[in-house]
Scaffold this active site. Structure first.
Site: not given
Length: 232
Positions: A45-47, A50-51
């Protein structure tokens, strides 16, 4: 009881179920505690975007980083001389329209971003060439240690060799030509993301070893789910 349930899931025509959302969970899928849903071929999950990065957008995530690195390198190379001039504070004559402090800040920012994202991009290309995701890398690292302690050879069931792994990840040379990598165009990933072809080395293993690898892969899928349940 746990071993029996895993064996029933493996021999069933239906996939295993997610321990959190209680829905069918295909192979290589993981439940994201942030998005609160299962992601096909989950990587992380890549902040920053945001996905989640998974089966349907992992290609674009890697290409975005690649394009960004080339853009940063282009700026660093061709802005080297203006950057050196702006550092010479004794030279009051500034021949460029771009403000001197802003040029220095942009150059340093491009260099730092290029190095940071470059390291992350190299890591993802390593995963691509070895047919792994970030989650699978840590699970496979543990399984390699277990196999080594038992005098066995670990086999990544999704590894078809570096070149084939690269082609499969970017979905090129079969339906789409190789040069599509250089263009930011929408190209769907290879397969549905629910079932993945296994390599020949995997099928050459004895059947008990094949079952052990599949069960280990399923256990790795459930580790994050069980840890999240404990923290609720």
């Amino acid at each position: 009881m746990r071993t029996m349930l895993l064996e029933m899931e493996e021999h069933s025509q239906f996939p295993q179920s997610c321990k959190k959302c209680h829905l069918p969970k295909p192979e290589r899928a993981h439940h994201c505690s942030v998005c609160n849903t299962c992601i096909l071929r989950f990587d992380h999950h890549c902040p920053w975007i945001h996905n989640c990065v998974g089966h349907f957008n992992h290609r674009y995530f890697v290409l975005f980083m690649t394009y960004l690195i080339f853009a940063a390198a282009y700026f660093v190379i061709f802005a080297w001389r203006p950057f050196m001039v702006c550092l010479d504070l004794t030279q009051l004559d500034w021949p460029y329209y771009f403000p001197r402090p802003l040029l220095a800040f942009s150059y340093i920012l491009a260099a730092c971003m290029g190095l940071a994202i470059g390291a992350l991009c190299i890591w993802h290309y390593y995963l691509i060439f070895t047919a792994q995701t970030t989650v699978e890398f840590y699970n496979n690292y543990y399984d390699k240690g277990v196999c080594k302690s038992q005098g066995e050879i670990f086999v990544n069931m999704y590894n078809f060799g570096a070149i084939q792994n690269f082609k499969r990840f970017f979905n090129i040379c079969d339906q789409y030509p190789w040069y599509t990598i250089f263009f930011p165009i929408p190209i769907p990933p290879k397969g549905s993301g629910r079932v993945f072809e296994k390599c020949q080395e995997f099928y050459m293993l004895p059947e008990p070893r094949q079952r052990a690898h599949v069960l280990a892969q399923q256990e790795g899928q459930n580790i994050e789910d069980l840890e999240d349940i404990k923290n609720i």
